[in-house]
Scaffold this active site. Structure first.
Site, mmCIF file in Angstrom:
data_model
loop_
_atom_site.group_PDB
_atom_site.id
_atom_site.type_symbol
_atom_site.label_atom_id
_atom_site.label_comp_id
_atom_site.label_asym_id
_atom_site.label_seq_id
_atom_site.Cartn_x
_atom_site.Cartn_y
_atom_site.Cartn_z
ATOM 1 N N CYS A 55 0.763 7.539 -7.079
ATOM 2 C CA CYS A 55 0.635 8.841 -7.723
ATOM 3 C C CYS A 55 1.586 9.876 -7.117
ATOM 4 C CB CYS A 55 -0.805 9.344 -7.615
ATOM 5 S SG CYS A 55 -1.998 8.311 -8.499
ATOM 6 N N SER A 60 0.847 -1.192 0.000
ATOM 7 C CA SER A 60 0.000 0.000 0.000
ATOM 8 C C SER A 60 0.875 1.232 0.000
ATOM 9 C CB SER A 60 -0.921 -0.008 1.233
ATOM 10 O OG SER A 60 -1.801 1.091 1.209
#
Length: 552
Positions: A45, A41
């Site tokens: 971006c 995780s």
């Protein structure tokens, strides 16, 4: 809820979200997450901003470690573990890891393996070192190379989201940076008239942008030589491939799952695949466009998260929570400037069978009398018959995200340009104008639909000027504005002095009006129309006209 076994293949946006939602839905389910890489995780971006130093701490982009995620959600996390096959009959996933081969059983399976990078057919690419910007490991390798090798230049192949963001990062690192984009303009998902504003800002910031050319050959010769289709050769110290992704369907195809018409994994609106025990989410999956009702590919983090959430819930409950589809809302920034879009472009609307048209508007993001305002250029696309909003794109320094998000909400709600006229938005001088950009777009489009706007697009105006030698064109700006730049052969009559100078306008011929962005032109239009003239106003004014002139 029973203690069914839920196995999620893949982490990050879709997979980690799916496993977390499954756990929030049921404490009894046995949930395992398999991740091929080291990290489950992370903010993919945010990778360019970390490599460029905007995000200083590496820990900021690591949203969860396997330990923190596993502890919070009671999920068995297996990193560096690749799912190599699915035995659908036995309901097992075959695994490969450093420890060897293995298997894991499932009652419900969620595939969230993301996309795979597009490697363009460039001669020599297999023998030339290059960087990508997709994983934490990618970002680490870029940071390490810059710190150790002290490169002075970088070439980025691909001018989409990641290419633009990587260019900004390399510029922040002090590298002489070049973007190579095969399409006529960077950010091909945006209308050219909007993307060009962003590109000009990028170029003015010091990045060289090569458009309409592609890298035909690369080779390592001390540094790296990049040969372009134009015949130009660029020497560089770093090469980046930012050429986009395709759905990673290898595992699904091997398992015999249905692949959709776009090349992504097919699912229904509950994210269930052709196998009722298997769900899929994220960039590997094709999506339904909510406007056209056709399947599309859209590798964006927002939809991937929401698909993962839907799949996670339904896999535990056998529920029918539905993912309604996408409209394609996105934004990209470079320095102080940004460009964003939502819904359909004009060209895509026509392809989808809509009888569509558009208006250009440009206005300040806040009240012009308040210090610090910036202009937003906006293109709004709508259906002629109903006025239904189909899409929009905008560029500017500030406030672009707010307007595009509002239009994305309007599209989702099925609103029309008539609704934009009366859209009630928060107003104070430092936040917006009393008549917001969106209201102005609604005014312009609604007037046109009612037959009172008499708009002509810059594209149509250019065509007329190229065909007709004696066009009656009137610039209604001030004399000073006129002296600083005008459309060729335009006569200057300031809008406030129009009634005093009617003798300068031939009433027997059409007259085309323009100002800076369209508002004063509209006032002049209504004056002349009310006096019996055949008048038309160029939507977006000379600002839009000059942009279109560069394209056509």
């Amino acid at each position: 809820m029973d203690n069914r076994k839920i196995v999620v293949i893949g982490g990050v946006a879709a997979g980690a979200t799916a496993a977390a939602k499954a756990r929030r839905t049921s404490e009894d389910a046995d949930i395992s997450l398999l991740e091929k890489g080291k990290y489950i995780s992370f903010a993919n971006c945010g990778l360019p901003y970390y490599t460029g130093g905007t995000i200083e701490s590496r820990n900021k982009i690591l949203l969860h470690t396997p330990k923190s995620y596993g502890g919070r959600f009671n999920v068995d996390v297996n990193v560096n573990t690749e799912a190599v096959d699915i035995d659908r009959k036995a309901k097992k996933v075959l695994l490969s890891s450093k420890e060897g081969e293995g298997e894991i059983e499932y009652d419900r399976l969620i595939i969230a393996v993301g996309g795979k990078m597009i490697i363009p057919p460039i001669e020599g690419i297999d023998n030339t070192p290059y960087f990508t910007m997709r994983t934490v490991e990618d970002a680490d390798s870029v940071k390490e190379f810059i710190e150790k090798s002290k490169p002075k230049s970088a070439v980025i192949i691909g001018g989409g989201f990641i290419g633009v963001e990587t260019a900004e990062a390399m510029l922040h690192c002090g590298l002489e940076t070049t973007i190579v984009e095969a399409k006529p303009e960077i950010m091909p998902n945006l209308p050219q008239v909007v993307a060009m504003n962003l590109r000009e800002y990028i170029e003015n910031s010091g990045v060289s942008v090569k458009r309409g050319v592609f890298a035909s050959k690369v080779e390592k010769d001390g540094g790296i030589k990049v040969s372009l289709s134009s015949g130009e050769t660029i020497e560089t110290d770093m090469l980046f491939l930012c050429t986009g992704v395709l759905p990673n369907t290898d595992l699904a195809e091997k398992a015999g799952l249905r692949i959709g018409e776009t090349g992504g994994i097919w699912t229904d609106d509950t994210m269930r695949t052709s196998d009722p025990e298997i769900y899929a989410a994220g960039d590997a999956v094709e999506k339904l466009n909510r406007i056209t009702r056709k399947k599309v590919l859209l590798p964006l983090a927002g939809p991937a998260n929401r698909e993962g959430r839907t799949a996670g819930y339904n896999s535990v409950t056998d529920g029918d929570v539905k993912f309604p589809g996408v409209i394609g809302t996105s934004i990209v920034g470079f320095g102080e400037y940004c460009a964003a879009c939502t819904g359909l472009t004009y060209e895509k609307a026509l392809e989808a069978g809509y009888d569509a048209e558009y208006v250009y508007t440009e206005d300040a993001d806040i009240s012009e009398y308040y210090p610090g305002f910036n202009f937003i250029f906006l293109k709004t696309v709508y259906e002629k018959k109903t006025g239904k909003i189909l899409g929009a794109a905008a560029s500017g320094k500030t406030g672009v995200d707010k307007r595009i998000d509002c239009i994305a909400t309007a599209i989702t709600g099925g609103l029309t340009v008539y609704d934009l006229e009366h859209l009630e938005l928060a107003y104070a001088p430092q936040f917006a104008a009393a008549k917001d950009n969106l209201n102005l777009a609604g005014f312009a489009a609604s007037n046109r639909l009612r037959g009172t706007g008499y708009i002509i697009t810059p594209e149509e105006m250019l065509e007329i000027l190229r065909k007709e030698k004696d066009t009656q064109l009137v610039d209604v700006r001030t004399k000073m504005e006129y002296r600083h730049g005008r459309i060729d052969d335009a006569v200057n009559i300031y809008v406030n002095e129009l009634r005093k100078n009617l003798d300068k306008i031939d009433k027997s011929r059409p007259v085309y009006l323009y100002c800076a962005v369209g508002f004063r032109g509209y006032i002049a239009l209504r004056t002349l129309r009310n006096l019996g003239y055949e008048a038309y106003n160029i939507t977006g004014g000379i600002e839009a006209f000059n942009r279109i002139k560069k394209i056509l």
